[in-house]
Design a protein around this motif. Structure first.
Motif, PDB file in Angstrom:
ATOM      1  N   THR C 224      31.492  -1.725 -82.309  1.00 12.77           N
ATOM      2  CA  THR C 224      32.354  -1.741 -81.128  1.00 12.77           C
ATOM      3  C   THR C 224      33.398  -2.848 -81.251  1.00 12.77           C
ATOM      4  O   THR C 224      34.532  -2.683 -80.797  1.00 12.77           O
ATOM      5  N   ALA C 225      33.039  -3.960 -81.887  1.00 10.29           N
ATOM      6  CA  ALA C 225      34.022  -5.025 -82.093  1.00 10.29           C
ATOM      7  C   ALA C 225      35.181  -4.526 -82.951  1.00 10.29           C
ATOM      8  O   ALA C 225      36.333  -4.950 -82.782  1.00 10.29           O
ATOM      9  N   MET C 226      34.880  -3.608 -83.884  1.00 15.79           N
ATOM     10  CA  MET C 226      35.947  -3.088 -84.732  1.00 15.79           C
ATOM     11  C   MET C 226      36.971  -2.272 -83.941  1.00 15.79           C
ATOM     12  O   MET C 226      38.135  -2.178 -84.318  1.00 15.79           O
ATOM     13  N   ILE C 227      36.524  -1.643 -82.841  1.00 11.56           N
ATOM     14  CA  ILE C 227      37.492  -0.970 -81.966  1.00 11.56           C
ATOM     15  C   ILE C 227      38.531  -1.985 -81.515  1.00 11.56           C
ATOM     16  O   ILE C 227      39.740  -1.743 -81.576  1.00 11.56           O
ATOM     17  N   GLY C 228      38.051  -3.151 -81.076  1.00  8.04           N
ATOM     18  CA  GLY C 228      38.960  -4.194 -80.648  1.00  8.04           C
ATOM     19  C   GLY C 228      39.860  -4.685 -81.759  1.00  8.04           C
ATOM     20  O   GLY C 228      41.075  -4.820 -81.587  1.00  8.04           O
ATOM     21  N   THR C 229      39.256  -4.948 -82.918  1.00  6.55           N
ATOM     22  CA  THR C 229      40.039  -5.473 -84.037  1.00  6.55           C
ATOM     23  C   THR C 229      41.186  -4.536 -84.394  1.00  6.55           C
ATOM     24  O   THR C 229      42.332  -4.962 -84.566  1.00  6.55           O
ATOM     25  N   ILE C 230      40.870  -3.250 -84.495  1.00  5.32           N
ATOM     26  CA  ILE C 230      41.886  -2.305 -84.960  1.00  5.32           C
ATOM     27  C   ILE C 230      43.006  -2.154 -83.946  1.00  5.32           C
ATOM     28  O   ILE C 230      44.183  -2.139 -84.304  1.00  5.32           O
ATOM     29  N   PHE C 231      42.657  -2.076 -82.659  1.00  6.04           N
ATOM     30  CA  PHE C 231      43.730  -1.950 -81.667  1.00  6.04           C
ATOM     31  C   PHE C 231      44.570  -3.226 -81.597  1.00  6.04           C
ATOM     32  O   PHE C 231      45.791  -3.171 -81.474  1.00  6.04           O
ATOM     33  N   LEU C 232      43.917  -4.392 -81.667  1.00  5.67           N
ATOM     34  CA  LEU C 232      44.679  -5.648 -81.674  1.00  5.67           C
ATOM     35  C   LEU C 232      45.644  -5.668 -82.850  1.00  5.67           C
ATOM     36  O   LEU C 232      46.820  -6.003 -82.731  1.00  5.67           O
ATOM     37  N   TRP C 233      45.125  -5.320 -84.025  1.00  2.00           N
ATOM     38  CA  TRP C 233      45.918  -5.376 -85.242  1.00  2.00           C
ATOM     39  C   TRP C 233      47.123  -4.436 -85.163  1.00  2.00           C
ATOM     40  O   TRP C 233      48.255  -4.819 -85.454  1.00  2.00           O
ATOM     41  N   MET C 234      46.844  -3.192 -84.743  1.00  2.11           N
ATOM     42  CA  MET C 234      47.910  -2.192 -84.747  1.00  2.11           C
ATOM     43  C   MET C 234      49.065  -2.552 -83.846  1.00  2.11           C
ATOM     44  O   MET C 234      50.221  -2.318 -84.165  1.00  2.11           O
ATOM     45  N   PHE C 235      48.728  -3.094 -82.666  1.00  3.32           N
ATOM     46  CA  PHE C 235      49.783  -3.316 -81.687  1.00  3.32           C
ATOM     47  C   PHE C 235      50.407  -4.701 -81.799  1.00  3.32           C
ATOM     48  O   PHE C 235      51.216  -5.071 -80.975  1.00  3.32           O
ATOM     49  N   TRP C 236      50.015  -5.464 -82.827  1.00  2.17           N
ATOM     50  CA  TRP C 236      50.569  -6.802 -82.967  1.00  2.17           C
ATOM     51  C   TRP C 236      52.102  -6.818 -83.018  1.00  2.17           C
ATOM     52  O   TRP C 236      52.740  -7.687 -82.427  1.00  2.17           O
ATOM     53  N   PRO C 237      52.711  -5.888 -83.714  1.00  2.00           N
ATOM     54  CA  PRO C 237      54.179  -5.878 -83.699  1.00  2.00           C
ATOM     55  C   PRO C 237      54.739  -5.786 -82.292  1.00  2.00           C
ATOM     56  O   PRO C 237      55.757  -6.412 -81.990  1.00  2.00           O
ATOM     57  N   SER C 238      54.081  -5.044 -81.427  1.00  3.26           N
ATOM     58  CA  SER C 238      54.569  -4.945 -80.054  1.00  3.26           C
ATOM     59  C   SER C 238      54.412  -6.271 -79.329  1.00  3.26           C
ATOM     60  O   SER C 238      55.263  -6.664 -78.534  1.00  3.26           O
ATOM     61  N   PHE C 239      53.312  -6.969 -79.593  1.00  4.46           N
ATOM     62  CA  PHE C 239      53.073  -8.270 -78.969  1.00  4.46           C
ATOM     63  C   PHE C 239      54.193  -9.231 -79.351  1.00  4.46           C
ATOM     64  O   PHE C 239      54.759  -9.924 -78.510  1.00  4.46           O
ATOM     65  N   ASN C 240      54.509  -9.260 -80.632  1.00  5.60           N
ATOM     66  CA  ASN C 240      55.527 -10.194 -81.086  1.00  5.60           C
ATOM     67  C   ASN C 240      56.934  -9.747 -80.722  1.00  5.60           C
ATOM     68  O   ASN C 240      57.855 -10.551 -80.662  1.00  5.60           O
ATOM     69  N   GLY C 241      57.100  -8.448 -80.490  1.00  7.98           N
ATOM     70  CA  GLY C 241      58.450  -7.956 -80.237  1.00  7.98           C
ATOM     71  C   GLY C 241      58.746  -7.597 -78.796  1.00  7.98           C
ATOM     72  O   GLY C 241      59.899  -7.336 -78.461  1.00  7.98           O
ATOM     73  N   ALA C 242      57.713  -7.617 -77.923  1.00  4.15           N
ATOM     74  CA  ALA C 242      57.884  -7.040 -76.584  1.00  4.15           C
ATOM     75  C   ALA C 242      59.050  -7.634 -75.814  1.00  4.15           C
ATOM     76  O   ALA C 242      59.787  -6.929 -75.134  1.00  4.15           O
ATOM     77  N   LEU C 243      59.221  -8.937 -75.919  1.00  7.08           N
ATOM     78  CA  LEU C 243      60.273  -9.558 -75.128  1.00  7.08           C
ATOM     79  C   LEU C 243      61.390 -10.114 -76.009  1.00  7.08           C
ATOM     80  O   LEU C 243      62.218 -10.886 -75.534  1.00  7.08           O
ATOM     81  N   ALA C 244      61.424  -9.723 -77.289  1.00  5.86           N
ATOM     82  CA  ALA C 244      62.512 -10.158 -78.152  1.00  5.86           C
ATOM     83  C   ALA C 244      63.792  -9.423 -77.761  1.00  5.86           C
ATOM     84  O   ALA C 244      63.769  -8.234 -77.501  1.00  5.86           O
ATOM     85  N   SER C 245      64.876 -10.144 -77.742  1.00  5.09           N
ATOM     86  CA  SER C 245      66.113  -9.449 -77.415  1.00  5.09           C
ATOM     87  C   SER C 245      66.501  -8.524 -78.562  1.00  5.09           C
ATOM     88  O   SER C 245      67.084  -7.471 -78.363  1.00  5.09           O
ATOM     89  N   ALA C 246      66.173  -8.904 -79.787  1.00  7.32           N
ATOM     90  CA  ALA C 246      66.320  -7.976 -80.900  1.00  7.32           C
ATOM     91  C   ALA C 246      64.935  -7.446 -81.242  1.00  7.32           C
ATOM     92  O   ALA C 246      64.151  -8.122 -81.900  1.00  7.32           O
ATOM     93  N   PRO C 247      64.616  -6.253 -80.792  1.00  5.15           N
ATOM     94  CA  PRO C 247      63.237  -5.778 -80.949  1.00  5.15           C
ATOM     95  C   PRO C 247      62.844  -5.579 -82.399  1.00  5.15           C
ATOM     96  O   PRO C 247      61.690  -5.303 -82.698  1.00  5.15           O
ATOM     97  N   ALA C 248      63.780  -5.705 -83.297  1.00  2.32           N
ATOM     98  CA  ALA C 248      63.427  -5.571 -84.700  1.00  2.32           C
ATOM     99  C   ALA C 248      62.431  -6.649 -85.110  1.00  2.32           C
ATOM    100  O   ALA C 248      61.818  -6.583 -86.165  1.00  2.32           O
TER     101      ALA C 248
END
Lengths: 420, 420, 420
Positions: C224-248
């Motif tokens: 079950t912890a791996m469910i968390g790991t994989i979702f955290l990992w996958m969406f990391w780009p969104s975390f880092n880019g969510a409020l960037a003015s250049a979403p790249a």
């Protein structure tokens, strides 16, 4: 199994030896692969400046994320069904998909941009990242054919060899032949399946098939596998539509899948080639029913027959889920091109003979996948020292590769594990 | 239970008999339903050409996917909490939701386009697909009321009968009465809940209620149920906002839900009707608190009372989670319309009497749902031969319907399953 | 453990007492917190009218949803790895994240809009909701440091105190110092980690560390912890880019993560500060390798050393996953600013001295986090009556807090739970 019993089964003894060997081959192979990829990245890969715009991200980012969910959640959890091999399924899916994506950025980027467009560097943008994730999808199908039967090092090598072949085949089918395959029925599903089946044929020893005592699910692992199934199924429209110039391609797979709950994933495979071609809702639903019947019949009848007759051991049944539905998809696209040429003129490279080129694409894929998989499998098997070659009784077993996982005696497993 | 014991409990004997009957009723009923739907699709359904544009897909695709996640991951895993019925919960959610979506494309499409707009065919686009998924949501609420107590064939029939009633009720509430219900508090949650509760009242025999030894969760099944809870909760704003012309409707549910962790899902239900009306953040949070208190009090006090007094057996407590919060949502919309008419003039069909029409919509929904559910439940029960009617001791049990799942003696289950 | 044994271990007796105390402190503390937040919402928070437009929702809604998935699925399931504490991990993640988001709307909204822009009310729009979810992320990192060792009431207080400090620190780093930290390496990861580690140092008694018999995973909880790991990992780009003015900005983390499967999450942390600065793909991949090596070395060598030397007990190893990679991210941003000032002029507040301000931001964060965490931890420990203070043997145990969960004797757990 309780640790306080103070005794070890013979299997566990073997385990300790093999586990120690992870350091002998896996770590150096990984280091070499990563170093090689780093060098290639340093020389050839740069960010595409145009890809830093909001418009580019808005157009592609969601689709990339959907495909990533399919690769890492979908394929990852789908393969956790084996009752002693869930860690390895998830862990090796994660590790190999990442490595393959890096390799695919170089290989597919090279095929598309250097060979295809004559550029001297590879510009990395989101469509290339999506293509790299597609390539990871093909290798995860291959993984499904050999799941539990090869060592991590063997798996890594098998999938890394697949990457340039995949890029080459995609170039032949899409660029040289001009065959339509927007959702990858041919170049992803059929290619990945037959490459893996060919490798499995030469790498799976006797006793590693359906009758292996650990080659099966229990209640709890079938539940985690359902996480994979449902995410794969839901995002299938995105897989088929991610790189379509007319994203409405995304519609049709859903109808197929919806109609198709017995072998729910086969429908999405079958519509992949024709996903940007025009046909009616009832056609999509009918195709889904055919794919579902084909797939379930395959599991029930063909898989046991193939194992008995030619010794083909197919852990996840990828022949039923990806191989045959992929061929069905290729055939469907040929039929649609043949019978509805006027409606699909806009997307077809060849006006009257598109159907022939579609069939040629299927044929080229089968040849390259089967020859490639056979040679790669033979070479990897030959290159593995006898002491590191897995015996049948060491297969389908996490305890070989993960710390703090202990092997269980089958009777105990049945006693305590039948339900939970 | 271990297989080497070589003995079977009486329950298991029954199981084998009933399982054999899957072929007698389930397969032919499925074939007939699919054949009928295929014929309707062939005659009435075509792709909407305008829906193939990028703009259409960009506007709707993400919302469709979010709603699909709620139906297939959310409801699917939420209902896995029963410790012997997780396979059936997931499998029947998957199967029935797909079938219902196909039926809803025809039924809701007919109500909206043929009856509502006088067209002679149904154009399939993404909003209609979202509406079909909403209808699947209503039937999954109904499933929750009868979970574990009806056979797969009975469930399929109960939900297929619900589809035209749902389309009819939505037409009455939204079109004829002009009541606001953008997030479906009334037409999805209250309708699905009371239809299911009425059916449960007539189909749940004595002994099938809260005291049934298998009607409960264990640690591991509560964990998989949390997968459903969290996905349902997170995507609630999308559910309430998917078809809002002002998508900002998506904001308010999140505040409700955030405030509302005891009965986390009730808040999203309660704001559904008023989700595109104007009110303040503090109002949304307060409504969430009220819904949470209502829902948790319902689980603690009302559900046991209803079971004791009128024999209402509600497996998932849908009355607390969807029934009462749905009514609260309908009432809230009426109050907002009554006290804040000026702020919400833009979305209201009736200027001064909107509140009355909101209440009429709630009333019509209750009448149609309860009468429909009672008649459907009675008819299905009457049409099921005695040999295929589930006895109380055969309920909440996967082993009845799935190969390779064995029934367990309760004591063993408690001994080995209390934690894992 | 079977319930029919009719005997209770001493632990279970204690359990019943403490469980009764949930009503004594948890319920009133929750009620007071909610009442206070409701009052603040009523006075200060209103919906931003401009945020009701389609354009606003289209720009931000997907990113908000991705960040929400990381908080509730990612962190929630990641922390289920403890074999007796999965319910609490998920439940307290859910409860506290919601409460923190409401508090952060007020605190971060106040810092940004009232202090920063001189407004008298807080306008609630999607970027503020994303910022509130970021703040919840910081507190979930803190939760990871004290996981299993504090009571629900203590946890709620610890995280509620963190919220204004987080808002204050973010104001200092981003506004007053002008340091770049778009993905939150410094203000989210390092801040949350060191605040939590400081609190853990003063709140974790002897015997509550790595050797605690319940401080570990079993096969099913690692899944079950791996469910968390994989979702955290996958969406990391969104975390880092969510409020960037250049979403790249969203690109780069994925390469890091892809390269970085040993400590897959550390890469996303390390690129956070520099995520909207320019550097090459090979640089991103190299940074990911460094972060992965740093993180895995930390788990293997530093964590045991710190526990032995200074008594730092870090349940989830947040020092390795968030603390050190966060500092590495801050250092990377300083280096990029120093060596590539021309390429990054557009995003930097200070032309030639940006690197110095980056380092100042790291320093300020460390000071505020460590002092704040120490004082908060001491105050909460001092304010907890001795009868409600958890003893080491009561830690890492769901049975303390959840009805119908029973404590198990460790031997039985090992006997039946080693695999499933």
């Amino acid at each position: 199994m309780s640790s306080q019993e103070g005794q070890h089964t013979p299997l566990l003894e073997t385990t300790k030896q093999v586990k120690g060997n992870l350091g002998v081959t896996f770590a150096p192979t990984t280091a070499a692969a990563v170093a090689g990829l780093l060098a290639l990245f340093a020389v050839f890969v740069r960010f595409d400046v145009a890809a830093f715009s909001d418009a580019h991200v808005n157009q592609y980012y969601m689709w990339y994320m959907h495909v990533a969910i399919m690769i890492f959640v979908g394929f990852g959890f789908l393969m956790t069904f084996l009752r002693h091999y869930s860690y390895s399924a998830l862990g090796l899916n994660f590790f190999c998909s990442c490595l393959v994506m890096l390799a695919a950025i170089v290989a597919v980027g090279c095929a598309q941009q250097v060979v295809g467009k004559g550029k001297s560097v590879i510009d990395l943008d989101l469509p290339l990242l999506i293509d790299a994730a597609f390539c990871a999808g093909a290798t995860m199908i291959t993984f499904g054919a050999v799941l539990g039967k090869v060592s991590p090092t063997q798996l890594m090598l098998l999938l890394l060899i697949e990457v340039p072949l995949y890029a080459c085949n995609q170039h032949i089918v899409a660029e040289m032949l001009g065959a339509l395959d927007v959702g990858g029925s041919i170049t992803i599903h059929a290619f990945g399946a037959y490459y893996g089946l060919a490798a499995s044929l030469v790498m799976s020893p006797k006793g590693s098939g359906a009758s292996h005592e650990k080659n099966g699910a229990i209640y709890s692992t079938d539940m985690t596998a359902m996480i994979g199934t449902i995410f794969l199924w839901m995002f299938w429209p995105s897989f088929n539509g991610a790189l379509a110039s007319a994203p409405a391609a995304a519609y049709q797979p859903q109808f197929l899948c919806i109609m198709n709950t017995n072998a729910t994933l086969a429908g999405g495979v079958a519509v992949g080639s024709a996903a940007n071609m025009s046909f009616l809702p009832v056609g999509a639903v009918t195709l889904g029913i055919i794919a579902g019947l084909l797939s379930t019949s395959g599991y029930r009848f063909l898989t046991p027959w193939l194992e008995e007759r030619i010794g083909l051991r197919d852990t996840c049944g990828v022949h039923n889920l990806h191989g045959m539905p992929g061929l069905l998809g290729g055939l469907t696209a040929a039929l649609v091109a043949f019978f509805m040429p006027v409606h699909n003129r806009a997307v077809m490279a060849h006006s009257t003979s598109q159907a022939m080129y579609q069939l040629a694409g299927v044929g080229a894929t089968l040849v390259l996948a089967i020859i490639g998989g056979t040679i790669a499998g033979e070479a990897i098997a030959a290159g593995t020292p006898a002491s590191l070659t897995l015996q049948a009784e060491e297969m389908y077993e996490d305890a070989m590769w993960w710390e703090e996982v202990e092997s269980e005696k089958p009777e105990e497993d049945l006693a305590t594990g039948a339900r939970l």
